[in-house]
Design a protein around this motif. Structure first.
Motif, PDB file in Angstrom:
ATOM      1  N   THR A   1      15.308  39.856  25.379  1.00  0.00           N
ATOM      2  CA  THR A   1      15.136  41.165  25.992  1.00  0.00           C
ATOM      3  C   THR A   1      14.537  42.087  24.943  1.00  0.00           C
ATOM      4  OG1 THR A   1      17.356  41.874  25.348  1.00  0.00           O
ATOM      5  CG2 THR A   1      17.138  40.816  27.506  1.00  0.00           C
ATOM      6  N   PRO A   2      14.066  43.270  25.350  1.00  0.00           N
ATOM      7  CA  PRO A   2      13.391  44.147  24.378  1.00  0.00           C
ATOM      8  C   PRO A   2      14.282  44.661  23.262  1.00  0.00           C
ATOM      9  CG  PRO A   2      12.862  44.776  26.639  1.00  0.00           C
ATOM     10  CD  PRO A   2      13.968  43.781  26.722  1.00  0.00           C
ATOM     11  N   LEU A   3      15.597  44.694  23.475  1.00  0.00           N
ATOM     12  CA  LEU A   3      16.491  45.244  22.466  1.00  0.00           C
ATOM     13  C   LEU A   3      17.365  44.147  21.873  1.00  0.00           C
ATOM     14  CD1 LEU A   3      17.745  48.578  24.076  1.00  0.00           C
ATOM     15  CD2 LEU A   3      16.013  48.285  22.308  1.00  0.00           C
ATOM     16  N   PRO A   4      17.499  44.063  20.562  1.00  0.00           N
ATOM     17  CA  PRO A   4      18.393  43.077  19.948  1.00  0.00           C
ATOM     18  C   PRO A   4      19.822  43.266  20.438  1.00  0.00           C
ATOM     19  CG  PRO A   4      16.960  44.088  18.300  1.00  0.00           C
ATOM     20  CD  PRO A   4      16.779  44.867  19.559  1.00  0.00           C
ATOM     21  N   GLY A   5      20.440  42.156  20.831  1.00  0.00           N
ATOM     22  CA  GLY A   5      21.822  42.203  21.284  1.00  0.00           C
ATOM     23  C   GLY A   5      21.987  42.507  22.755  1.00  0.00           C
ATOM     24  N   ALA A   6      20.924  42.976  23.419  1.00  0.00           N
ATOM     25  CA  ALA A   6      21.009  43.266  24.852  1.00  0.00           C
ATOM     26  C   ALA A   6      20.850  41.981  25.649  1.00  0.00           C
ATOM     27  CB  ALA A   6      19.942  44.274  25.251  1.00  0.00           C
ATOM     28  N   TYR A   7      21.335  41.983  26.868  1.00  0.00           N
ATOM     29  CA  TYR A   7      21.209  40.824  27.734  1.00  0.00           C
ATOM     30  C   TYR A   7      20.955  41.294  29.156  1.00  0.00           C
ATOM     31  CZ  TYR A   7      26.065  41.952  28.936  1.00  0.00           C
ATOM     32  OH  TYR A   7      27.201  42.600  29.339  1.00  0.00           O
ATOM     33  N   ALA A   8      20.396  40.426  29.960  1.00  0.00           N
ATOM     34  CA  ALA A   8      20.081  40.743  31.351  1.00  0.00           C
ATOM     35  C   ALA A   8      20.873  39.835  32.272  1.00  0.00           C
ATOM     36  CB  ALA A   8      18.584  40.570  31.608  1.00  0.00           C
ATOM     37  N   ARG A   9      21.254  40.375  33.408  1.00  0.00           N
ATOM     38  CA  ARG A   9      21.903  39.567  34.439  1.00  0.00           C
ATOM     39  C   ARG A   9      21.696  40.222  35.791  1.00  0.00           C
ATOM     40  NH1 ARG A   9      26.329  42.004  36.462  1.00  0.00           N
ATOM     41  NH2 ARG A   9      27.643  43.315  35.130  1.00  0.00           N
ATOM     42  N   ARG A  10      21.921  39.454  36.834  1.00  0.00           N
ATOM     43  CA  ARG A  10      21.804  40.001  38.175  1.00  0.00           C
ATOM     44  C   ARG A  10      22.961  40.961  38.439  1.00  0.00           C
ATOM     45  NH1 ARG A  10      20.168  36.960  43.819  1.00  0.00           N
ATOM     46  NH2 ARG A  10      20.294  38.841  45.119  1.00  0.00           N
ATOM     47  N   LEU A  11      22.662  42.075  39.072  1.00  0.00           N
ATOM     48  CA  LEU A  11      23.674  43.057  39.414  1.00  0.00           C
ATOM     49  C   LEU A  11      24.350  42.674  40.727  1.00  0.00           C
ATOM     50  CD1 LEU A  11      21.662  46.301  38.569  1.00  0.00           C
ATOM     51  CD2 LEU A  11      23.351  45.139  37.143  1.00  0.00           C
ATOM     52  N   THR A  12      25.628  42.999  40.837  1.00  0.00           N
ATOM     53  CA  THR A  12      26.416  42.689  42.017  1.00  0.00           C
ATOM     54  C   THR A  12      27.098  43.958  42.511  1.00  0.00           C
ATOM     55  OG1 THR A  12      28.547  42.248  40.946  1.00  0.00           O
ATOM     56  CG2 THR A  12      26.902  40.452  40.908  1.00  0.00           C
ATOM     57  N   PRO A  13      27.701  43.920  43.686  1.00  0.00           N
ATOM     58  CA  PRO A  13      28.433  45.106  44.164  1.00  0.00           C
ATOM     59  C   PRO A  13      29.511  45.594  43.203  1.00  0.00           C
ATOM     60  CG  PRO A  13      28.036  43.618  45.997  1.00  0.00           C
ATOM     61  CD  PRO A  13      27.588  42.895  44.756  1.00  0.00           C
ATOM     62  N   ASP A  14      30.032  44.721  42.353  1.00  0.00           N
ATOM     63  CA  ASP A  14      31.030  45.143  41.373  1.00  0.00           C
ATOM     64  C   ASP A  14      30.455  46.104  40.334  1.00  0.00           C
ATOM     65  OD1 ASP A  14      33.097  43.628  42.500  1.00  0.00           O
ATOM     66  OD2 ASP A  14      32.488  41.839  41.396  1.00  0.00           O
ATOM     67  N   ASP A  15      29.125  46.170  40.236  1.00  0.00           N
ATOM     68  CA  ASP A  15      28.470  47.044  39.263  1.00  0.00           C
ATOM     69  C   ASP A  15      28.105  48.402  39.853  1.00  0.00           C
ATOM     70  OD1 ASP A  15      28.329  45.021  37.165  1.00  0.00           O
ATOM     71  OD2 ASP A  15      26.809  44.052  38.407  1.00  0.00           O
ATOM     72  N   ALA A  16      28.608  48.703  41.034  1.00  0.00           N
ATOM     73  CA  ALA A  16      28.200  49.929  41.735  1.00  0.00           C
ATOM     74  C   ALA A  16      28.449  51.184  40.910  1.00  0.00           C
ATOM     75  CB  ALA A  16      28.909  50.023  43.083  1.00  0.00           C
ATOM     76  N   ALA A  17      29.554  51.240  40.185  1.00  0.00           N
ATOM     77  CA  ALA A  17      29.862  52.443  39.403  1.00  0.00           C
ATOM     78  C   ALA A  17      28.806  52.690  38.326  1.00  0.00           C
ATOM     79  CB  ALA A  17      31.249  52.313  38.781  1.00  0.00           C
ATOM     80  N   GLU A  18      28.460  51.647  37.567  1.00  0.00           N
ATOM     81  CA  GLU A  18      27.465  51.799  36.505  1.00  0.00           C
ATOM     82  C   GLU A  18      26.091  52.135  37.079  1.00  0.00           C
ATOM     83  OE1 GLU A  18      29.587  49.274  36.739  1.00  0.00           O
ATOM     84  OE2 GLU A  18      30.378  48.692  34.766  1.00  0.00           O
ATOM     85  N   VAL A  19      25.728  51.492  38.195  1.00  0.00           N
ATOM     86  CA  VAL A  19      24.430  51.755  38.813  1.00  0.00           C
ATOM     87  C   VAL A  19      24.356  53.192  39.318  1.00  0.00           C
ATOM     88  CG1 VAL A  19      22.947  51.160  40.773  1.00  0.00           C
ATOM     89  CG2 VAL A  19      24.009  49.346  39.402  1.00  0.00           C
TER      90      VAL A  19
END
Length: 358
Positions: A201-219
């Protein structure tokens, strides 16, 4: 914080007929379930004897994840789905019971970056030497032992095979659950990072994953901080991303293909996409204001583009008619204007992808 409920396993270790373990485990569940419900935690009792694990009989090392036997695969599924553990253990000859050591030895990655607490019972030491023994092992597996424990001295606490009521012990059990939940939330980014794979990913230490309904607060938080500029720049507050409720966001996360970039538990950026007939509709591309210009938006855009199915012909997206920086960015990425009606004050951009696959 994620809206996903934590799943905590209460592992009852003793398999000796007539053992006190079931009574202690029952006390733990009864005393702490009300608090667990307040914290959004599922506290699940699991008796190691019910797993029917023979002494470790897998040919490959547990770190390989190659399990030949169904009893191992079943145990792997149970442990992997958990966010933390409370071990209810006796002390046998200054150490933990072999059932616990065997259950730990069967697995590897399933344990990593999860908290583990202990409820011990015994005579002279109230089982505390069993806990000290177990802590040496669990840290090797990257489990994180808690400081809070409950130690029960059998002679003081048991009458006719049952635990006497003890308000102080109940309070200690609740404190154990409280600490375990705090640590489980704190370790969540490390658990996710370990499972996210090695994609750069563009930032060291960052990671990507698919978002789910459990992530609604952060989104929801990300949308509110990112679309204010869009609203001001286009002289309108009629921007859906600014007004969606938590339930609204949870709803579309269940149906869109959404990807997020995370770092230390913080959602840095996201994008969502879905097919509509032969088009791949892309929207909600967002990056936190303090990290713009670091290539995150471009990485998310190209990740969403590559997720388009082989039967799709073009990618469509909309942006504000006065969002000149966005429009310039999309044009540099190969998107051209098309006359397709969209939300009020928005313009459409498209990129053909069918020819790129021919």
């Amino acid at each position: 914080m994620s809206t996903k409920r934590l799943r905590i396993l209460a592992l009852m270790c003793s398999t000796r007929p007539g053992a006190l373990g079931p009574a202690v485990n029952r006390w733990l569940i009864d005393a702490t379930t009300p608090r667990a419900e307040e914290l959004g935690v599922d506290l699940v009792p699991v008796a190691l004897g019910d797993l029917e694990l023979p002494f470790l009989d897998e040919e490959e090392h547990p770190s390989s994840g190659v399990y030949r036997h169904e009893h191992t695969r079943r145990w792997s599924r149970i442990a992997d789905a958990a966010d933390g553990f409370i071990v209810v253990t006796p002390e046998y000859n200054y150490g933990m019971p072999s059932t616990l050591k065997n259950a730990l030895d069967y697995l590897s990655v399933e344990w990593a970056w999860k908290p583990i607490g202990f409820v011990s019972y015994g005579n002279t030491s109230a089982g505390t030497r069993s806990v000290q023994h177990a802590k040496q092992v669990v840290t090797t597996l990257r489990l994180v032992p808690l400081g809070a424990t409950v130690a029960i001295r059998i002679g003081d606490a048991v009458e006719k095979g049952r635990l006497r009521p003890d308000a102080a012990r109940d309070t200690a059990g609740v404190a154990l659950v409280d600490e375990l939940v705090r640590v489980a939330h704190a370790l969540r980014p490390m658990r996710e990072r370990a499972r996210a794979g090695t994609a750069s990913t563009p930032l060291p230490g960052a990671y990507a994953r698919r978002l789910t309904p459990d992530d609604a607060a952060e989104v929801t938080v990300l949308q509110r901080c990112c679309w204010v500029e869009e609203a001001l720049g286009n002289d309108t507050l009629a921007v859906p991303a600014l007004h969606e409720s938590l339930e609204d966001v949870r709803g579309w996360l269940a149906s869109w293909h959404a990807t997020g970039i995370w770092l230390d538990g913080r959602l840095l950026g996201m994008v969502r996409a879905r097919p509509v007939e032969t088009d791949w509709h892309l929207s909600r591309l967002a990056v936190v204001p303090d990290l713009r210009g670091r290539g995150i938006g471009r990485w998310l855009l190209r990740t969403a583009e590559t997720a388009a199915g082989p039967d799709l012909r073009r990618i469509l997206l909309f942006t504000g008619a006065k969002s000149l920086q966005n429009i310039d960015f999309y044009e540099r990425e190969g998107y051209r204007p098309v006359a397709i009606a969209g939300p009020d004050g928005a313009v459409c951009r498209a990129k053909d992808i069918a020819g790129q696959r021919d």
